[in-house]
Design an enzyme around this catalytic site. Structure first.
Site, PDB file in Angstrom:
ATOM      1  N   ASP A  17       1.989  -0.084  13.802  1.00  0.00           N
ATOM      2  CA  ASP A  17       3.163  -1.032  13.256  1.00  0.00           C
ATOM      3  C   ASP A  17       3.528  -2.089  14.011  1.00  0.00           C
ATOM      4  O   ASP A  17       3.766  -3.422  14.364  1.00  0.00           O
ATOM      5  CB  ASP A  17       4.104  -0.247  11.859  1.00  0.00           C
ATOM      6  CG  ASP A  17       3.339  -0.476  10.799  1.00  0.00           C
ATOM      7  OD1 ASP A  17       2.646  -0.776  10.438  1.00  0.00           O
ATOM      8  OD2 ASP A  17       3.669   0.186   9.956  1.00  0.00           O
ATOM      9  N   SER A  29      -5.227   8.266   6.555  1.00  0.00           N
ATOM     10  CA  SER A  29      -3.081   7.499   6.203  1.00  0.00           C
ATOM     11  C   SER A  29      -2.402   8.967   6.303  1.00  0.00           C
ATOM     12  O   SER A  29      -2.932   9.193   5.347  1.00  0.00           O
ATOM     13  CB  SER A  29      -3.291   6.649   5.441  1.00  0.00           C
ATOM     14  OG  SER A  29      -1.658   6.153   5.228  1.00  0.00           O
ATOM     15  N   ARG A  73      -7.308  -4.588  10.719  1.00  0.00           N
ATOM     16  CA  ARG A  73      -6.494  -4.812  11.900  1.00  0.00           C
ATOM     17  C   ARG A  73      -7.217  -5.218  12.817  1.00  0.00           C
ATOM     18  O   ARG A  73      -6.312  -5.070  14.131  1.00  0.00           O
ATOM     19  CB  ARG A  73      -5.490  -4.145  11.408  1.00  0.00           C
ATOM     20  CG  ARG A  73      -4.175  -4.512  10.708  1.00  0.00           C
ATOM     21  CD  ARG A  73      -2.983  -3.979  10.668  1.00  0.00           C
ATOM     22  NE  ARG A  73      -2.077  -4.607   9.667  1.00  0.00           N
ATOM     23  CZ  ARG A  73      -1.161  -4.070   9.024  1.00  0.00           C
ATOM     24  NH1 ARG A  73      -0.611  -3.120  10.035  1.00  0.00           N
ATOM     25  NH2 ARG A  73      -0.361  -4.639   7.665  1.00  0.00           N
ATOM     26  N   GLY A  93       1.088  -0.882   0.165  1.00  0.00           N
ATOM     27  CA  GLY A  93       0.163   0.098  -0.016  1.00  0.00           C
ATOM     28  C   GLY A  93       1.013   1.301   0.109  1.00  0.00           C
ATOM     29  O   GLY A  93       0.929   1.999  -0.606  1.00  0.00           O
ATOM     30  N   GLN A 101       0.339   8.570   4.866  1.00  0.00           N
ATOM     31  CA  GLN A 101       1.085   7.577   3.236  1.00  0.00           C
ATOM     32  C   GLN A 101       0.120   9.120   2.256  1.00  0.00           C
ATOM     33  O   GLN A 101       1.037   9.721   1.221  1.00  0.00           O
ATOM     34  CB  GLN A 101       0.688   6.728   2.995  1.00  0.00           C
ATOM     35  CG  GLN A 101       1.704   5.773   4.064  1.00  0.00           C
ATOM     36  CD  GLN A 101       1.096   4.062   3.766  1.00  0.00           C
ATOM     37  OE1 GLN A 101      -0.316   3.923   3.350  1.00  0.00           O
ATOM     38  NE2 GLN A 101       1.573   3.374   4.194  1.00  0.00           N
ATOM     39  N   ASN A 129      -7.508   3.739  12.281  1.00  0.00           N
ATOM     40  CA  ASN A 129      -5.902   3.541  11.115  1.00  0.00           C
ATOM     41  C   ASN A 129      -5.885   1.873  10.706  1.00  0.00           C
ATOM     42  O   ASN A 129      -5.526   1.815   9.137  1.00  0.00           O
ATOM     43  CB  ASN A 129      -5.384   4.686  11.156  1.00  0.00           C
ATOM     44  CG  ASN A 129      -4.404   4.720  11.889  1.00  0.00           C
ATOM     45  OD1 ASN A 129      -4.067   4.112  13.633  1.00  0.00           O
ATOM     46  ND2 ASN A 129      -2.326   4.992  11.832  1.00  0.00           N
ATOM     47  N   SER A 155      -0.860   9.362  12.658  1.00  0.00           N
ATOM     48  CA  SER A 155       1.016   8.234  12.399  1.00  0.00           C
ATOM     49  C   SER A 155       1.651   9.429  12.254  1.00  0.00           C
ATOM     50  O   SER A 155       2.545   9.635  11.001  1.00  0.00           O
ATOM     51  CB  SER A 155       0.911   7.087  10.883  1.00  0.00           C
ATOM     52  OG  SER A 155       0.208   6.189  12.056  1.00  0.00           O
TER      53      SER A 155
END
Length: 430
Positions: free
Chosen positions: A309, A164, A340, A91, A166, A332, A192
């Protein structure tokens, strides 16, 4: 392939932490975006890294490697035209490369993992790129996707950070290359933040100038910058090591993990603090974490957004703690390779763990006596779930079978080799 995890009372030995996947993928990208030749020392070897190497090669980078280093001659602001890119199940690689693909007339991203990456949303980055003049054909914000760019505009850009970080990282890699100066405003929340710190660290090492606000919600990026070719050294990986440390914590152990820097910007370094709070006997000095576990843990409460993570591994440890643990601000986690929270907790319950979920929380009612096990578990093709479920298997009354455990290779191909070297009873089966 599946993995049989048999209860193991004791772990003992020393390992070298795997190199960081997050830093390796970022160093690969900034090396490709330079116009010279860069060297990456001690890169991580994982499916994510392979996906990034494959993509930057397809975009025109020359990539040469041996057992200790990768040497990359970059394409700068001018990636070579390519019709199709395959990011596998990665991802972060997809999201980072989406912005770079905006420099090309047309690129199609294929959907190689419809049951995993194919389910993950990318709407927030799509909206931001479209505001920059990039046309994107997509499937409800998901793969398959075609990006039609060629001349993305800088200027004032807004991107949501709720799902996210990212998406923001992706824009930070692209905007220094544009003709115009850019300002990026992060909308809503930013998940994050520590990972954005890693992105900014790598960009600075690559010679890129970015002015970030203290709360990381606003950025000023001068245009017409060039990435400088550099030599980068990849540090040890905390996210993967989290599961090794959790395994040591829930067993009788004397385990040493090398190459884990105390001052790392990896948010997952907080797993050491979590384990300390659980009263796990450990030391962390000179890049070495030494756990002398006794299998006795106490419950904790932690903000999981600080170490995204590492949360699943810490939840696995908390399964065996005295009392009720709570990991909050973790919504998230729902937008990863699988959900998750819901998916992971469903598998933990199969093994006998007492867990419950809220929208953005994981609550664990510890069972210091251990769990029953004796079940087959679906890890949902998720490397973090595979590693965390292995920790639970070590303290189960009967073995557990983890389906498709080979997907651990996404980030930690030798995870089970390391566990076996420490004495864990794990066995591959067809």
């Amino acid at each position: 392939m599946d993995m049989i995890v048999t209860p193991t009372g004791k772990l003992n030995g020393e390992i070298q932490a795997l190199s960081s996947k997050n830093y390796t993928t970022r160093y690969l990208l900034v090396s490709a975006l330079s116009e010279g030749t860069s060297t990456i020392l001690y890169p991580a070897h994982s499916e994510d890294g392979e996906a990034m190497r494959r993509c930057i090669r397809d975009l025109g980078a020359v990539v040469e490697e041996d057992s200790e280093k990768i040497v990359i001659t970059g394409f700068g602001r001018n990636p070579h035209p390519t019709k199709e890119l395959d990011v596998g199940n990665a991802g972060a690689v997809l999201r980072f490369i989406m912005s770079i693909a905006a420099l090309l007339p047309e690129v199609n991203f294929i959907n190689a993992y419809p049951e995993s990456l194919g389910k993950r949303p990318h709407d927030d980055l799509i909206v931001a790129l479209e505001s920059m003049g990039v046309e994107i054909e997509h499937t409800n914000g998901r793969l398959p996707m075609t990006i039609k760019g060629g001349n993305p505009r800088g200027g004032k850009i807004k991107v949501s950070g709720h799902v996210s970080s990212q998406f923001l990282s992706s824009l930070l890699f692209l905007t220094p290359l544009l003709d115009e100066d850019s300002e990026i405003e992060v909308l809503h929340d930013l998940k994050s933040k520590v990972v954005i710190g890693q992105t900014l660290e790598v960009l600075a090492q690559a010679g890129i100038v970015i002015e970030a606000s203290e709360d990381l919600m606003h950025y000023k990026i001068p245009g017409k910058q060039k990435y400088k070719a550099q030599t980068y050294t990849v540090q040890g990986d905390y996210p993967g090591s989290a599961a090794i440390l959790a395994a040591a914590a829930v067993t009788e152990s004397d385990v040493v993990v090398h190459r884990l820097m105390e001052e790392s910007k990896q948010g997952e370094r907080a797993v050491v603090d979590v384990l300390r709070a659980m009263n796990v006997p450990l030391t962390h000095e000179n890049g070495v974490v030494h756990v002398k576990g006794n299998g006795r843990l106490t419950a904790v409460e932690f903000d999981g957004d600080e170490f995204t993570d590492g949360v699943l591994a810490m939840v696995a440890a908390a399964v065996f703690a005295e009392g009720t643990s709570r990991f909050y601000n973790v919504e998230n986690l729902r937008y990863k390779e699988c959900d998750r929270i819901t998916d992971y907790l469903a598998e933990l319950r199969k093994a006998g763990a007492r867990v419950e979920e809220k929208k953005d929380e994981i609550i664990v009612h510890g069972r210091p006596e251990g769990v029953e096990g004796g079940v087959e578990i679906d890890a949902h093709y998720d490397h973090r779930v595979i590693m965390a479920l292995t920790v639970v298997g070590l303290r189960s009354a009967a073995p557990i079978r983890i389906k498709d455990a080979h997907h651990v290779a996404k980030s930690y191909p030798i995870y089970f080799d390391h566990l076996k070297a420490l004495g864990a009873k794990v066995e591959w089966v067809d």
